[in-house]
Scaffold this motif. Structure first.
Motif, mmCIF file in Angstrom:
data_model
loop_
_atom_site.group_PDB
_atom_site.id
_atom_site.type_symbol
_atom_site.label_atom_id
_atom_site.label_comp_id
_atom_site.label_asym_id
_atom_site.label_seq_id
_atom_site.Cartn_x
_atom_site.Cartn_y
_atom_site.Cartn_z
ATOM 1 N N TYR A 51 51.698 48.430 80.143
ATOM 2 C CA TYR A 51 52.851 49.059 80.804
ATOM 3 C C TYR A 51 53.544 48.100 81.758
ATOM 4 C CZ TYR A 51 55.571 52.486 83.433
ATOM 5 O OH TYR A 51 56.593 53.176 84.039
ATOM 6 N N PHE A 52 52.764 47.362 82.534
ATOM 7 C CA PHE A 52 53.365 46.474 83.532
ATOM 8 C C PHE A 52 53.679 45.096 82.953
ATOM 9 C CE2 PHE A 52 51.000 49.575 86.071
ATOM 10 C CZ PHE A 52 51.995 49.999 86.925
ATOM 11 N N GLY A 53 52.868 44.611 82.013
ATOM 12 C CA GLY A 53 53.146 43.343 81.354
ATOM 13 C C GLY A 53 53.211 42.177 82.339
ATOM 14 N N GLY A 54 53.989 41.159 82.008
ATOM 15 C CA GLY A 54 54.192 40.029 82.896
ATOM 16 C C GLY A 54 52.924 39.228 83.147
ATOM 17 N N LEU A 55 52.796 38.764 84.368
ATOM 18 C CA LEU A 55 51.629 37.959 84.741
ATOM 19 C C LEU A 55 50.337 38.760 84.678
ATOM 20 C CD1 LEU A 55 53.029 35.900 87.766
ATOM 21 C CD2 LEU A 55 52.589 35.107 85.430
ATOM 22 N N LEU A 56 50.434 40.051 85.011
ATOM 23 C CA LEU A 56 49.242 40.894 84.928
ATOM 24 C C LEU A 56 48.701 40.924 83.493
ATOM 25 C CD1 LEU A 56 47.306 42.930 86.257
ATOM 26 C CD2 LEU A 56 48.955 44.720 85.687
ATOM 27 N N ASP A 57 49.586 41.069 82.545
ATOM 28 C CA ASP A 57 49.180 41.072 81.141
ATOM 29 C C ASP A 57 48.619 39.710 80.726
ATOM 30 O OD1 ASP A 57 48.862 41.828 78.499
ATOM 31 O OD2 ASP A 57 50.912 41.327 77.962
ATOM 32 N N LEU A 58 49.242 38.638 81.197
ATOM 33 C CA LEU A 58 48.800 37.296 80.839
ATOM 34 C C LEU A 58 47.401 37.003 81.359
ATOM 35 C CD1 LEU A 58 49.481 34.513 79.624
ATOM 36 C CD2 LEU A 58 50.451 33.897 81.852
ATOM 37 N N PHE A 59 47.171 37.270 82.643
ATOM 38 C CA PHE A 59 45.854 36.996 83.230
ATOM 39 C C PHE A 59 44.784 37.927 82.647
ATOM 40 C CE2 PHE A 59 48.435 35.211 86.805
ATOM 41 C CZ PHE A 59 47.974 33.905 86.678
ATOM 42 N N PHE A 60 45.163 39.173 82.393
ATOM 43 C CA PHE A 60 44.205 40.120 81.832
ATOM 44 C C PHE A 60 43.780 39.693 80.428
ATOM 45 C CE2 PHE A 60 43.182 44.505 83.457
ATOM 46 C CZ PHE A 60 41.996 44.614 82.729
ATOM 47 N N GLN A 61 44.716 39.195 79.645
ATOM 48 C CA GLN A 61 44.374 38.733 78.303
ATOM 49 C C GLN A 61 43.401 37.561 78.343
ATOM 50 O OE1 GLN A 61 45.021 41.247 76.101
ATOM 51 N NE2 GLN A 61 45.662 39.640 74.681
#
Length: 370
Positions: A195-205
């Motif tokens: 939902y939020f994507g961005g850096l949060l999605d990148l680091f989480f991946q």
């Protein structure tokens, strides 16, 4: 006509009483929306999965009442004009005219004769629990199947049928708990990430890639050497790795739906992100989640069975399908051990796979009602 009257009633132009039409109660299945009715019809059309669900539920419900099927205590005792329920209450031997104040051993011929003199006892079909040792075996353990031990005994003289029944219940409860907990964590993580994507999605991946690459078996060996392995210990350790199974699917659904018009409209109306995720995006993601859950349950059962087979699972003496399977490997002269445990595991996993296929077909939008 019914749809027209409903629409007119909702718009306030014409009510049911004004039109002279009386409301009739609908059947329960009509209360579902057309989408869910189509899904239910698709699930029923898959006869293999539909009957597999009923067979699995019947076996699971039977295992929930395992104490009524296989127990070394009577279900009911009538002694000297008074009723007793040994399956629920521990009675001392002195209650039935014995000599010792210790809990009565009802399989002891002395106690059985005392009860028979002044009453009677009602037993379960199998007079053994999962940890009861048959002291009257005519041959050394493991003993072959007989009228007393339907599937024989293991190498310690314990009834195989009772251990399979209790072990099946423990395995399914463990798998269901692990599936539900890991699914909740995985859905929440995938929802936030997508939902939020961005850096949060990148680091989480990147974190999930590193976390998924950790050697799970070695960590379990380390944990079992430090802590005494048990139901909750294994549940926590396996949950640390199993929650990633749904993250990718849920993340993809949230990435796809977060830019839909109705989601943008909800945010424009001032709805919070948590409310938008829960009310508008999560129902779409739950379709993929429900499709994968039978397969996750099957993998959870395999994980527990594998750990028990390797000796890293439940404590010794616990009813375990994997431990019985290991006994079959160690006692090739007793083929009933390996065959019985293998059949229970194979049938359970087959039923879950068939159920998963039926659920997948039910939620497939490309499939029409057969």
């Amino acid at each position: 006509m019914e749809r027209v009257s409903e629409r007119m009633n909702e718009s306030g132009v014409l009510s049911a009483s004004d039109s002279g039409v009386t409301d009739t109660p609908r059947p329960s299945h009509d209360r579902l929306g057309p989408l869910w009715r189509r899904r239910l019809a698709n699930f029923r059309a898959n006869k293999r999965g539909f009957w597999s669900l009923w067979i699995f539920l019947a076996l699971f419900i039977l295992s929930l009442f395992a104490e009524l099927v296989a127990n070394d205590r009577p279900l009911f005792v009538w002694y000297d004009g008074a009723p007793y329920v040994p399956i629920m209450v521990d009675y001392p031997e002195t209650t039935f005219g014995g000599d010792f104040p210790t809990p009565a051993v009802y399989r002891d011929p002395y106690v059985a004769d005392l009860i028979a003199d002044k009453g009677f006892a009602v037993w379960s079909p199998v007079r053994f629990s999962y940890q009861t040792v048959n002291q009257d075996l005519p041959v050394p353990a493991p003993a072959p199947p007989s009228a007393e031990n339907w599937l024989g005994t293991d190498d310690q003289g314990r009834d195989v049928f009772a251990r399979l029944l209790y072990g099946f219940r423990l395995s399914v409860l463990f798998g269901l708990t692990l599936t539900v907990v890991s699914s909740v964590i995985g859905v929440a993580a995938g929802a936030v990430q997508g939902y939020f994507g961005g850096l949060l999605d990148l680091f989480f991946q990147r974190f999930i890639e590193i976390w998924s690459g950790l050697p799970q078996l070695f960590i379990l060996i380390i944990v079992s050497s430090v802590l005494i392995p048990g139901f909750w210990t294994l549940l926590v350790v396996l949950m640390l790795f199993s929650w990633t199974a749904l993250v990718g699917v849920v993340r993809a659904e949230f990435l796809r739906a977060r830019n839909f018009d109705y989601v943008r409209a909800a945010r424009a109306l001032g709805m919070s992100d948590a409310a938008v995720m829960a009310k508008h995006v999560l129902p779409n993601a739950m379709v993929a989640t429900l499709t994968f859950m039978p397969f996750i349950l099957a993998s959870s059962l395999v994980a527990l069975t594998s750990l028990d087979f390797l000796g890293l699972g439940l404590p010794p003496g616990s009813p375990s399908l994997g431990e019985l399977l290991r006994q079959g490997k160690d006692n090739l002269q007793a083929p009933w051990l390996g065959i019985a445990s293998f059949m229970v595991i194979a049938v359970t996993l087959t039923l879950l796979v068939f159920i998963g296929e039926a659920v997948r077909d039910a939620f497939d939008p490309r499939k029409g009602v057969a």
